[in-house]
Design a protein around this motif. Structure first.
Motif, PDB file in Angstrom:
ATOM      1  N   LEU A 228       4.248   8.042   7.717  1.00  0.00           N
ATOM      2  CA  LEU A 228       3.798   6.676   8.033  1.00  0.00           C
ATOM      3  C   LEU A 228       4.249   5.696   6.965  1.00  0.00           C
ATOM      4  CD1 LEU A 228       0.168   7.413   9.297  1.00  0.00           C
ATOM      5  CD2 LEU A 228       2.092   6.577  10.673  1.00  0.00           C
ATOM      6  N   PHE A 229       4.120   6.081   5.705  1.00  0.00           N
ATOM      7  CA  PHE A 229       4.576   5.211   4.616  1.00  0.00           C
ATOM      8  C   PHE A 229       6.081   4.956   4.722  1.00  0.00           C
ATOM      9  CE2 PHE A 229       6.457   4.860   0.369  1.00  0.00           C
ATOM     10  CZ  PHE A 229       5.795   3.739  -0.115  1.00  0.00           C
ATOM     11  N   ALA A 230       6.841   6.016   5.004  1.00  0.00           N
ATOM     12  CA  ALA A 230       8.294   5.869   5.102  1.00  0.00           C
ATOM     13  C   ALA A 230       8.697   4.981   6.279  1.00  0.00           C
ATOM     14  CB  ALA A 230       8.940   7.244   5.246  1.00  0.00           C
ATOM     15  N   SER A 231       7.880   4.958   7.331  1.00  0.00           N
ATOM     16  CA  SER A 231       8.235   4.172   8.510  1.00  0.00           C
ATOM     17  C   SER A 231       8.179   2.670   8.250  1.00  0.00           C
ATOM     18  CB  SER A 231       7.305   4.532   9.678  1.00  0.00           C
ATOM     19  OG  SER A 231       5.975   4.110   9.420  1.00  0.00           O
ATOM     20  N   LEU A 233       8.214   1.359   4.747  1.00  0.00           N
ATOM     21  CA  LEU A 233       8.945   1.095   3.503  1.00  0.00           C
ATOM     22  C   LEU A 233       9.922   2.237   3.230  1.00  0.00           C
ATOM     23  CD1 LEU A 233       6.061  -0.208   1.182  1.00  0.00           C
ATOM     24  CD2 LEU A 233       7.803  -1.580   2.352  1.00  0.00           C
ATOM     25  N   PRO A 234      10.945   2.392   4.068  1.00  0.00           N
ATOM     26  CA  PRO A 234      11.861   3.528   3.919  1.00  0.00           C
ATOM     27  C   PRO A 234      12.613   3.537   2.597  1.00  0.00           C
ATOM     28  CG  PRO A 234      12.741   1.917   5.473  1.00  0.00           C
ATOM     29  CD  PRO A 234      11.333   1.515   5.187  1.00  0.00           C
ATOM     30  N   ALA A 235      12.830   2.375   2.020  1.00  0.00           N
ATOM     31  CA  ALA A 235      13.591   2.310   0.765  1.00  0.00           C
ATOM     32  C   ALA A 235      12.780   2.818  -0.419  1.00  0.00           C
ATOM     33  CB  ALA A 235      14.046   0.871   0.502  1.00  0.00           C
ATOM     34  N   TYR A 236      11.459   2.974  -0.254  1.00  0.00           N
ATOM     35  CA  TYR A 236      10.602   3.352  -1.374  1.00  0.00           C
ATOM     36  C   TYR A 236      10.129   4.801  -1.313  1.00  0.00           C
ATOM     37  CZ  TYR A 236      10.340  -1.601  -2.564  1.00  0.00           C
ATOM     38  OH  TYR A 236      10.650  -2.893  -2.918  1.00  0.00           O
ATOM     39  N   ILE A 237      10.440   5.500  -0.240  1.00  0.00           N
ATOM     40  CA  ILE A 237       9.943   6.878  -0.139  1.00  0.00           C
ATOM     41  C   ILE A 237      10.598   7.770  -1.181  1.00  0.00           C
ATOM     42  CG2 ILE A 237      11.646   7.524   1.614  1.00  0.00           C
ATOM     43  CD1 ILE A 237       7.974   8.721   1.280  1.00  0.00           C
ATOM     44  N   ALA A 238      11.877   7.550  -1.471  1.00  0.00           N
ATOM     45  CA  ALA A 238      12.545   8.344  -2.506  1.00  0.00           C
ATOM     46  C   ALA A 238      11.928   8.057  -3.869  1.00  0.00           C
ATOM     47  CB  ALA A 238      14.045   8.029  -2.524  1.00  0.00           C
ATOM     48  N   ALA A 239      11.602   6.790  -4.124  1.00  0.00           N
ATOM     49  CA  ALA A 239      10.957   6.437  -5.387  1.00  0.00           C
ATOM     50  C   ALA A 239       9.582   7.079  -5.497  1.00  0.00           C
ATOM     51  CB  ALA A 239      10.849   4.919  -5.509  1.00  0.00           C
ATOM     52  N   HIS A 240       8.878   7.137  -4.378  1.00  0.00           N
ATOM     53  CA  HIS A 240       7.554   7.780  -4.376  1.00  0.00           C
ATOM     54  C   HIS A 240       7.676   9.254  -4.729  1.00  0.00           C
ATOM     55  CE1 HIS A 240       4.262   9.990  -2.322  1.00  0.00           C
ATOM     56  NE2 HIS A 240       3.524   9.042  -2.873  1.00  0.00           N
ATOM     57  N   PHE A 241       8.623   9.932  -4.104  1.00  0.00           N
ATOM     58  CA  PHE A 241       8.812  11.358  -4.384  1.00  0.00           C
ATOM     59  C   PHE A 241       9.237  11.585  -5.835  1.00  0.00           C
ATOM     60  CE2 PHE A 241      11.775  14.943  -4.711  1.00  0.00           C
ATOM     61  CZ  PHE A 241      10.932  15.986  -4.364  1.00  0.00           C
ATOM     62  N   VAL A 301      -5.713  13.107  -2.357  1.00  0.00           N
ATOM     63  CA  VAL A 301      -6.554  12.168  -1.617  1.00  0.00           C
ATOM     64  C   VAL A 301      -6.240  10.737  -2.038  1.00  0.00           C
ATOM     65  CG1 VAL A 301      -8.919  11.358  -1.307  1.00  0.00           C
ATOM     66  CG2 VAL A 301      -8.414  13.790  -1.124  1.00  0.00           C
ATOM     67  N   SER A 302      -6.116  10.516  -3.326  1.00  0.00           N
ATOM     68  CA  SER A 302      -5.797   9.171  -3.830  1.00  0.00           C
ATOM     69  C   SER A 302      -4.431   8.710  -3.350  1.00  0.00           C
ATOM     70  CB  SER A 302      -5.843   9.159  -5.361  1.00  0.00           C
ATOM     71  OG  SER A 302      -7.112   9.547  -5.841  1.00  0.00           O
ATOM     72  N   ASP A 303      -3.445   9.603  -3.438  1.00  0.00           N
ATOM     73  CA  ASP A 303      -2.084   9.243  -3.041  1.00  0.00           C
ATOM     74  C   ASP A 303      -2.004   8.975  -1.542  1.00  0.00           C
ATOM     75  OD1 ASP A 303       0.802   9.035  -3.849  1.00  0.00           O
ATOM     76  OD2 ASP A 303       0.983  10.655  -2.381  1.00  0.00           O
ATOM     77  N   CYS A 304      -2.624   9.839  -0.737  1.00  0.00           N
ATOM     78  CA  CYS A 304      -2.585   9.649   0.715  1.00  0.00           C
ATOM     79  C   CYS A 304      -3.321   8.372   1.120  1.00  0.00           C
ATOM     80  CB  CYS A 304      -3.198  10.857   1.419  1.00  0.00           C
ATOM     81  SG  CYS A 304      -2.176  12.347   1.363  1.00  0.00           S
ATOM     82  N   THR A 305      -4.394   8.045   0.417  1.00  0.00           N
ATOM     83  CA  THR A 305      -5.113   6.798   0.705  1.00  0.00           C
ATOM     84  C   THR A 305      -4.212   5.589   0.451  1.00  0.00           C
ATOM     85  OG1 THR A 305      -7.234   7.815   0.102  1.00  0.00           O
ATOM     86  CG2 THR A 305      -7.118   5.413   0.109  1.00  0.00           C
ATOM     87  N   LEU A 309      -2.998   2.991   3.375  1.00  0.00           N
ATOM     88  CA  LEU A 309      -3.297   1.569   3.252  1.00  0.00           C
ATOM     89  C   LEU A 309      -2.021   0.731   3.237  1.00  0.00           C
ATOM     90  CD1 LEU A 309      -6.207   1.613   0.626  1.00  0.00           C
ATOM     91  CD2 LEU A 309      -6.371   1.216   3.100  1.00  0.00           C
ATOM     92  N   THR A 310      -0.979   1.257   2.586  1.00  0.00           N
ATOM     93  CA  THR A 310       0.304   0.546   2.569  1.00  0.00           C
ATOM     94  C   THR A 310       0.875   0.449   3.973  1.00  0.00           C
ATOM     95  OG1 THR A 310       0.735   1.360   0.329  1.00  0.00           O
ATOM     96  CG2 THR A 310       2.612   0.523   1.580  1.00  0.00           C
ATOM     97  N   TRP A 311       0.812   1.558   4.713  1.00  0.00           N
ATOM     98  CA  TRP A 311       1.303   1.536   6.092  1.00  0.00           C
ATOM     99  C   TRP A 311       0.510   0.549   6.944  1.00  0.00           C
ATOM    100  CZ3 TRP A 311      -1.486   3.323  10.491  1.00  0.00           C
ATOM    101  CH2 TRP A 311      -0.762   3.260  11.684  1.00  0.00           C
ATOM    102  N   TRP A 312      -0.818   0.551   6.778  1.00  0.00           N
ATOM    103  CA  TRP A 312      -1.659  -0.350   7.569  1.00  0.00           C
ATOM    104  C   TRP A 312      -1.327  -1.813   7.278  1.00  0.00           C
ATOM    105  CZ3 TRP A 312      -5.052   0.399  11.507  1.00  0.00           C
ATOM    106  CH2 TRP A 312      -5.899  -0.658  11.841  1.00  0.00           C
ATOM    107  N   TRP A 313      -1.014  -2.107   6.034  1.00  0.00           N
ATOM    108  CA  TRP A 313      -0.726  -3.485   5.651  1.00  0.00           C
ATOM    109  C   TRP A 313       0.616  -3.959   6.187  1.00  0.00           C
ATOM    110  CZ3 TRP A 313      -3.503  -7.332   3.615  1.00  0.00           C
ATOM    111  CH2 TRP A 313      -2.816  -8.428   3.096  1.00  0.00           C
TER     112      TRP A 313
END
Length: 426
Positions: A228-231, A233-241, A301-305, A309-313
């Protein structure tokens, strides 16, 4: 070299080996089909990402397989006894090396395990310990392959479906293949660990089902949150990992993992553990398991939250109106149920084992009456005792961590060094 401490190879072991290779071939076939469809449709970016996942996971698995082959060749008596099974003779070493270079080593291990298992189970051939040894290694390799390819690929397919707001047949097939691979890995790995218990004959399927359910309910929300996060902000998923994975690798290093027989192999293992932890908890050392698990799940839990929230926004309200509310409620609820089932498993279905050298006051995750690791202690001197999986079984089932009996600095120098290394696991 048959002895009572080894688990006897049964028809169920053979069935698991056959299903394992079928699942592997189905997974590879579905990957190739999806890659072909991406290429034909002109989606060259997704084609490249999928191929990268396939190549990376294959290389990692082949490296583990080759490392283990080199380690096993050093075991006293293993080369002669297992020559026809694992190609341990000097004349075949180059052939086995080329099989790994050509990315066929993992597949060859499957075929060898099926061949040897059939001869042991159906024809009554002696050598049950060799078949069991290979089965344990395959279980660990499948675990690595699952989290190096199936979990990332499942995330990728979900991301594409969310991003395009549509799904094609090949995507459904890929999701089904990846999900079945993860599901089978969970059951197979749990069964492999339980085979080290001294009362293996008393174990039932209920424990494995419960183990499968809580793992599935913890892994699925994690994969869903990442997709959901990648959908959005796809440019930031690599940075997250890349911001999370090095920290997890460092944590594995701080826990002083002791799984491989060389420094390079151990760092490969720690890097792989960091990747597994990105999706699921995996105990790698003895000691206070409950404390480490609590830290890990709090982080997840913190990371998934944050991801949800980022996806919802950033989501598109019109496109996601039909399922947004349901996902935001379902994913946290599934994770909570998974944690509750995990607690139920450790309370009711998880046998705890102790060593006479255990220290008083150590963390005890279970409430059942403890059992001794009798079969492990009596088989420690055998070169065909799979120390890699025995170590994980020790970490997984011990009620208290035993003191290391000796410390080995170079495990491959002599037979005495190998003996010391075996004792450190137990």
């Amino acid at each position: 070299m048959e002895c009572s401490t080894f688990s006897k190879y049964s028809w169920l072991d053979f069935a698991f080996a056959v299903i394992g290779v079928c699942t592997f071939l189905f997974d590879v076939g579905s990957d190739l089909w999806v890659a072909k469809e991406f290429y034909v449709d002109g989606d060259f970016f997704w084609f490249g990402v999928l191929v990268c996942f396939m190549v990376l996971s294959s290389v990692v698995v082949q490296m583990f397989s080759w490392f283990w082959y080199k380690y096993d060749r050093e075991l006293q008596g293993f080369q002669t006894a297992g020559e026809n099974v694992l190609l341990c003779s000097d004349g075949r070493c180059k052939l086995y090396c080329w099989l790994h270079v050509l990315q066929l080593g993992f597949f060859f291990r499957h075929i060898s395990a099926i061949k040897e298992g059939f001869q042991v189970w159906w024809r009554g051939k002696r050598g049950s310990e060799y078949a069991v040894y290979m089965t344990h290694d395959l279980s660990m390799l499948r675990l690595i392959e699952t989290f190096c390819e199936s979990a990332p690929q499942l995330t990728l397919m979900l991301y594409i479906m969310l991003r395009t707001n549509r799904a094609r047949t090949m995507q459904y097939v890929s999701v089904a293949a990846s999900t079945s691979s993860v599901a089978w890995m969970v059951v197979d790995y749990h069964r492999s660990l339980r085979s080290f218990l001294p009362d293996k004959a008393q174990q039932g399927w209920g424990s494995s089902v419960l183990y499968f359910l809580w793992n599935l309910l913890l892994i699925a929300p994690r994969v869903g949150a990442v997709a959901l996060f990648a959908s959005v902000l796809p440019a930031y998923i690599a940075a997250h990992f890349l911001s999370l994975w090095p920290a997890l690798v460092l944590w594995a290093w701080r826990q002083e993992t002791n799984f491989m027989d060389s420094a390079g192999g151990e760092w490969l293992y720690r890097a792989t553990v960091g990747l597994i932890w990105y999706f699921s908890w995996f105990n790698v050392t003895e000691g206070r398991t409950r404390g480490r698990s609590t830290i890990y799940h709090s982080l997840m839990v913190s990371d998934c939250t944050i991801l949800l929230l980022t996806w919802w926004w950033y989501r598109d309200p019109d496109l996601t109106q039909s399922y947004a509310g349901g996902l935001v409620l379902a994913l946290p609820l599934a994770y909570l149920v998974g944690l509750l089932l995990k607690g139920l498993y450790y309370t009711c279905s998880h046998p705890k084992l102790y060593s006479q050298s255990s220290q008083a006051g150590e963390d005890v995750p279970d409430t059942q009456e403890p059992r001794q690791f009798h079969s492990l202690q009596t088989a420690v001197s055998s070169p065909l005792w799979n120390k890699r999986m025995a170590g994980h079984a020790q970490y997984f089932y011990s009620a208290a961590s035993p003191r290391p009996l000796v410390s080995s600095t170079n495990r491959n120098k002599s037979t005495s060094a190998l003996s010391e290394r075996e004792q450190t696991y137990l």
